[in-house]
Write a protein that holds these residues in place. Structure first.
Motif, PDB file in Angstrom:
ATOM      1  N   GLU A  47      12.432   3.523 -13.310  1.00 15.23           N
ATOM      2  CA  GLU A  47      11.884   2.538 -14.455  1.00 15.23           C
ATOM      3  C   GLU A  47      10.539   2.804 -14.971  1.00 15.23           C
ATOM      4  N   ASN A  48       9.326   2.950 -14.226  1.00  6.49           N
ATOM      5  CA  ASN A  48       8.360   3.376 -14.441  1.00  6.49           C
ATOM      6  C   ASN A  48       8.177   4.773 -15.400  1.00  6.49           C
TER       7      ASN A  48
ATOM      8  N   THR B 260      -0.215 -13.270  -6.848  1.00  2.00           N
ATOM      9  CA  THR B 260       0.802 -12.534  -7.623  1.00  2.00           C
ATOM     10  C   THR B 260      -0.007 -11.066  -8.295  1.00  2.00           C
ATOM     11  N   ASN B 261       1.102 -10.169  -8.612  1.00  4.61           N
ATOM     12  CA  ASN B 261       0.729  -8.799  -9.090  1.00  4.61           C
ATOM     13  C   ASN B 261       1.970  -8.319  -9.839  1.00  4.61           C
ATOM     14  N   LYS B 262       1.744  -7.416 -10.410  1.00  8.04           N
ATOM     15  CA  LYS B 262       2.886  -6.387 -11.041  1.00  8.04           C
ATOM     16  C   LYS B 262       4.080  -6.264 -10.078  1.00  8.04           C
ATOM     17  N   ILE B 263       3.853  -6.007  -8.941  1.00  6.18           N
ATOM     18  CA  ILE B 263       4.890  -5.891  -7.860  1.00  6.18           C
ATOM     19  C   ILE B 263       5.491  -7.138  -7.439  1.00  6.18           C
ATOM     20  N   THR B 264       4.709  -8.105  -7.136  1.00  9.18           N
ATOM     21  CA  THR B 264       5.211  -9.475  -6.849  1.00  9.18           C
ATOM     22  C   THR B 264       6.042 -10.003  -7.811  1.00  9.18           C
ATOM     23  N   LEU B 265       5.572  -9.849  -8.960  1.00  6.23           N
ATOM     24  CA  LEU B 265       6.199 -10.709 -10.244  1.00  6.23           C
ATOM     25  C   LEU B 265       7.632  -9.929 -10.411  1.00  6.23           C
ATOM     26  N   LYS B 266       7.678  -8.574 -10.560  1.00  2.85           N
ATOM     27  CA  LYS B 266       8.697  -7.772 -11.240  1.00  2.85           C
ATOM     28  C   LYS B 266       9.469  -7.263 -10.235  1.00  2.85           C
ATOM     29  N   HIS B 267       8.814  -6.551  -8.980  1.00  2.60           N
ATOM     30  CA  HIS B 267       9.682  -5.687  -7.979  1.00  2.60           C
ATOM     31  C   HIS B 267       9.520  -6.445  -6.632  1.00  2.60           C
TER      32      HIS B 267
ATOM     33  N   ARG C  73       0.673  -1.270  -0.111  1.00  3.92           N
ATOM     34  CA  ARG C  73       0.146   0.077  -0.097  1.00  3.92           C
ATOM     35  C   ARG C  73       1.030   1.123   0.202  1.00  3.92           C
ATOM     36  N   GLU C  74       1.982   1.267   0.569  1.00  6.37           N
ATOM     37  CA  GLU C  74       3.022   2.267   0.708  1.00  6.37           C
ATOM     38  C   GLU C  74       3.375   2.577  -0.617  1.00  6.37           C
ATOM     39  N   ILE C  75       3.889   1.539  -1.040  1.00  7.37           N
ATOM     40  CA  ILE C  75       4.471   1.812  -2.715  1.00  7.37           C
ATOM     41  C   ILE C  75       3.579   2.415  -3.461  1.00  7.37           C
ATOM     42  N   CYS C  76       2.269   1.804  -3.492  1.00  7.66           N
ATOM     43  CA  CYS C  76       1.296   2.443  -4.308  1.00  7.66           C
ATOM     44  C   CYS C  76       0.851   4.197  -4.099  1.00  7.66           C
TER      45      CYS C  76
ATOM     46  N   TYR D 263      15.359  -0.571   0.629  1.00 11.12           N
ATOM     47  CA  TYR D 263      14.236  -0.427   0.555  1.00 11.12           C
ATOM     48  C   TYR D 263      13.940   0.977  -0.231  1.00 11.12           C
ATOM     49  N   GLN D 264      14.526   1.891   0.122  1.00  9.24           N
ATOM     50  CA  GLN D 264      14.418   3.270  -0.325  1.00  9.24           C
ATOM     51  C   GLN D 264      15.010   3.408  -1.894  1.00  9.24           C
ATOM     52  N   MET D 265      16.416   2.755  -1.909  1.00  9.61           N
ATOM     53  CA  MET D 265      17.008   2.804  -3.225  1.00  9.61           C
ATOM     54  C   MET D 265      16.136   1.778  -4.244  1.00  9.61           C
ATOM     55  N   GLY D 266      15.553   0.878  -4.093  1.00 20.68           N
ATOM     56  CA  GLY D 266      14.711  -0.069  -4.761  1.00 20.68           C
ATOM     57  C   GLY D 266      13.582   0.411  -5.217  1.00 20.68           C
ATOM     58  N   LEU D 267      12.804   1.163  -4.135  1.00 22.73           N
ATOM     59  CA  LEU D 267      11.670   2.024  -4.785  1.00 22.73           C
ATOM     60  C   LEU D 267      12.025   3.225  -5.696  1.00 22.73           C
TER      61      LEU D 267
END
Length: 214
Positions: free
Chosen positions: A196-197, A152-159, A41-44, A186-190
């Motif tokens: 990328e998006n 699964t969803n877009k985040i779990t599959l790719k990120h 939820r935080e990522i979204c 986490y912050q670097m990955g986000l």
């Protein structure tokens, strides 16, 4: 990765169960599931990712009814994402600011809607519809919580690594353990996920522009 693979990885990373061993502590499993969904939820919330875009079910207005419910997972409309349709007529509705609900909720002006605003999880139309019209909407919507082990969803599959690192942050804080390393990862990955998006979105816009030029 599946939901189960992700929350098990979180548990292993926090050294609460030997890596490769299936966790059996029900409380720990429930906690890890909650941390993963909280991080999702935080990522979204952090960015309007393209994979959050959804075309919602049409809204059919009722004569004299001004407000209509939004999807329960609604975040924000995309640019020009609210379209009024009456037969072959299509117009983009214009959004009013946050103070609109204080000015216009009790208006009795009726007609074909030209504007809208958001208030209390609803879309409010102005003028008040005087007939049955169709309102088409496209918005960024929050992903539903992961629930089943195989979800699964877009985040779990790719990120998935961003999700794992963020969940580990929340797990460490709950366990009152040092979380700075996981927070940094986490912050670097986000940040890379957002870059990328944006690269993909800008690339798609450039392709569309070239097609129009031709």
């Amino acid at each position: 990765m599946t939901f189960k693979q992700i929350y098990e990885e979180v548990i292993w990373n926090l050294n609460k169960t030997q890596r490769g061993t299936i966790p059996t502590d029900a409380g720990l499993i429930a906690g890890a599931k909650g941390w993963v969904n909280s991080c999702q939820r935080e990522i979204c919330r952090q960015h309007n990712f393209s994979f959050l875009q959804s075309t919602n079910a049409d809204i059919y207005t009722v004569n004299g009814t001004q407000s209509y419910s939004l999807p329960t997972n609604f975040k924000v409309f995309v640019e020009k994402g609210v379209i009024f349709v009456d037969g072959t007529t299509k117009n983009t509705l214009i959004c009013w600011g946050e103070d609109a609900e204080n000015k216009y909720p009790k208006t009795d002006t009726k007609g074909e809607p030209t504007n809208y605003w958001l208030w209390e999880d609803k879309i409010w139309l102005y003028p008040i519809p005087d007939a049955v019209y169709t309102i088409k909407t496209k918005s960024y919507n929050y992903l539903p919580d992961l629930s089943l082990d195989g979800d699964t969803n877009k985040i779990t599959l790719k990120h998935y690594q961003v999700l794992i690192d963020g969940a580990c942050v929340k797990g460490c804080l709950w366990l009152q353990e040092e979380a700075s390393l996981w927070e940094q990862k986490y912050q670097m990955g986000l940040a890379e996920m957002i870059r990328e998006n944006n690269r993909t979105v800008n690339k798609d816009k450039n392709i569309i522009m070239k097609i129009r030029v031709r």
